[in-house]
Design an enzyme around this catalytic site. Structure first.
Site, short mmCIF file in Angstrom:
data_model
loop_
_atom_site.label_atom_id
_atom_site.label_comp_id
_atom_site.label_asym_id
_atom_site.label_seq_id
_atom_site.Cartn_x
_atom_site.Cartn_y
_atom_site.Cartn_z
N SER A 1 -3.41 -1.93 2.05
CA SER A 1 -3.49 -3.03 3.02
C SER A 1 -4.85 -3.73 3.04
O SER A 1 -5.21 -4.39 2.07
CB SER A 1 -3.12 -2.44 4.38
N HIS B 1 5.10 0.37 6.12
CA HIS B 1 3.69 0.10 5.85
C HIS B 1 2.83 1.36 5.77
O HIS B 1 1.97 1.47 4.89
CB HIS B 1 3.15 -0.83 6.94
#
Ligand SMILES: *[C@@H]1O[C@H](CO)[C@@H](O)[C@H](O)[C@H]1NC(C)=O
Ligand SMILES: *[C@@H]1O[C@H](CO)[C@@H](O)[C@H](O)[C@H]1NC(C)=O
Ligand SMILES: *[C@@H]1O[C@H](CO)[C@@H](O)[C@H](O)[C@H]1NC(C)=O
Ligand SMILES: *[C@@H]1O[C@H](CO)[C@@H](O)[C@H](O)[C@H]1NC(C)=O
Ligand SMILES: *[C@@H]1O[C@H](CO)[C@@H](O)[C@H](O)[C@H]1NC(C)=O
Ligand SMILES: *[C@@H]1O[C@H](CO)[C@@H](O)[C@H](O)[C@H]1NC(C)=O
Ligand SMILES: *[C@@H]1O[C@H](CO)[C@@H](O)[C@H](O)[C@H]1NC(C)=O
Length: 414
Positions: A183, A385
């Site tokens: 990320s 995620h």
């Protein structure tokens, strides 16, 4: 007066997380006993070095000072004692309000850094300014000086990353490292290679797990909130220089109301933390859950938190100072997009259809702006995620891509 405004802001943040808490509790957990849900683990309160030792690995802590005075913790897992030679150098870079702990939290045979170490890589794990391990500066005190918290991804990209990359190249005596990032760790290297193109040559290949740059399609509630408050908070610029989401509580000072130490309060606090990070009930197993709760989030600045709202609103663009200051800084009302034409290093991205932060549509926008990149979209449509760092299928889906690419330049997308 100034301090009390800051405190107000912190309280508002708590309410945000309380709201998120309620929605998560009702939709995901029902009315289960929360203590029983999270359980406990002997691994949940250890530091990186202690946790690695507990898991049977050796880790060292190094300190690296950036050009602008931040003293960062950089962990090192030296080449496994069972290896005759090093297969290369890997740096693992954590995501937003997280820490280097992410690459060991799932434990032996499951965590990124242990798997790379088992495969004879020399593993280095930096921590961005302001997180639990990098709350230190040559002149500013993070507990009393607001100046310490005056940063976002741009400073991490331009100061933190070059400092740790150059340190590792020197210490490991190599000319290139491989970079595995989750990320925000992808975002910062993209910015670095755009701004200081000489860093392209120092990275053999970058692995972008759930890569974030454009966020138009991010549905994650916190990003929505960030984008909502970004323009409002930008009007009160100085207020952005505060710490948020520190380890040990949603917010260390006022968060004690919620995150007391009793058995009843602690799980409540944990849920809030979870809500802030996104949650996937399929991948994160019961042994790992309490460790995540114990070690995350690890803190950042409110300015950095808000910066993600800017990205959601503006695309992958420079810092948004507001109209007038943008005119002064950029000669235009809106901040310009980062120029990615200078990013020449090779990338391998891994994305998932179930990622509420790095939406595959947005990843493809990023891909179309890079020169040397391949994208693997996982066929498992439930992977989320945080599963890229905490999920039980990391050794099945993710690390084989990294190891195979490093070994023979190819990988299979599963
Ligand atoms: C080295 O190998 C031994 C024997 O297979 C094993 O018990 C030990 O865990 C290994 N050490 C590391 C750091 O992987
Ligand atoms: C901050 O860094 C200085 C210099 O390395 C060190 O002496 C000090 O102990 C550090 N403080 C903390 C809180 O880590
Ligand atoms: C660094 O590596 C070079 C070439 O690989 C080698 O000649 C040199 O001795 C190494 N330096 C140190 C300090 O290990
Ligand atoms: C791209 O790199 C060159 C130097 O190689 C630099 O002059 C230019 O400013 C860079 N572009 C951006 C957008 O930073
Ligand atoms: C991409 O990078 C790899 C590794 O550096 C290199 O072998 C390959 O030729 C590059 N491909 C393109 C299209 O530039
Ligand atoms: C990704 O974006 C598309 C287009 O906006 C949307 O339909 C989809 O639901 C998003 N996926 C996730 C997991 O948020
Ligand atoms: C790492 O090196 C060992 C030999 O030291 C080799 O057997 C192994 O296949 C290598 N692994 C990778 C992923 O390159």
């Amino acid at each position: 007066m100034f301090m009390s405004l800051q405190e107000n802001l912190k309280l508002n943040m708590i309410f945000l997380y309380l709201l998120t808490l309620l929605s998560v509790v009702h939709t995901v957990f029902g009315d289960d006993n929360l203590t029983a849900l999270f359980g406990s683990s002997p691994r949940q309160d250890l530091t990186f070095v202690e946790l690695a030792k507990y898991d049977g690995y050796t880790a060292e802590q190094h300190f690296v000072t950036t050009e602008d005075g931040y003293i960062l913790s950089l962990f090192h897992i030296p080449v496994n004692e069972n290896c005759t030679t090093s297969n290369g150098t890997i740096m693992f870079m954590h995501g937003l309000y997280l820490s280097g702990d992410d690459c060991i939290i799932p434990g032996p045979d499951k965590a990124h850094c242990y798997i790379y170490s088992n495969n004879c890589y020399d593993v280095w794990v930096p921590n961005n300014r302001g997180n639990f391990y990098s709350r230190n500066h040559t002149t500013y005190d993070p507990d009393t000086d607001a100046e310490f918290w005056d940063f976002s991804i741009d400073e991490m990209a331009i100061y933190d990353l070059p400092a740790v990359i150059d340190y590792v190249l020197l210490k490991a005596n190599v000319t290139q490292i491989s970079y595995v990032a989750h990320s925000q760790g992808v975002t910062t290297l993209l910015i670095l290679c755009s701004k200081k193109p000489e860093y392209n040559a120092k990275i053999k290949v970058g692995f972008g797990l759930s890569p974030t740059a454009w966020l138009y399609n991010a549905k994650f509630i916190v990003i929505k909130f960030q984008s909502l408050i970004a323009p409002i908070l930008s009007l009160t610029d100085a207020l952005l220089n505060v710490e948020i989401l520190a380890r040990g509580g949603v917010l260390q000072s006022s968060g004690e109301i919620l995150c007391g130490s009793t058995a009843v309060e602690y799980p409540f606090c944990s849920i809030i933390i979870f809500a802030a990070l996104g949650y996937n009930e399929f991948q994160i197993t019961n042994d790992v859950l309490p460790v995540i709760v114990g070690l995350t989030p690890a803190g950042t600045s409110l300015r950095n938190f808000i910066r993600w709202g800017q990205l959601h609103n503006n695309g992958f663009s420079e810092y948004d100072y507001g109209t007038i200051k943008n005119l002064l800084a950029y000669g235009q009302i809106n901040p310009p997009l980062y120029d990615l034409s200078n990013v020449t290093m090779p990338w391998v991205f891994v994305g998932s259809e179930n990622d509420y932060v790095a939406n595959v549509t947005d990843i493809k926008t990023l891909v179309s702006n890079l020169q040397n990149v391949s994208l693997c979209v996982l066929s498992d449509k439930t992977f989320g995620h945080l599963d890229f760092i905490y999920g039980k299928d990391i050794p099945n889906y993710i690390t084989p891509i990294v190891l195979s690419t490093l070994e023979n330049g190819e990988y299979t997308c599963t």
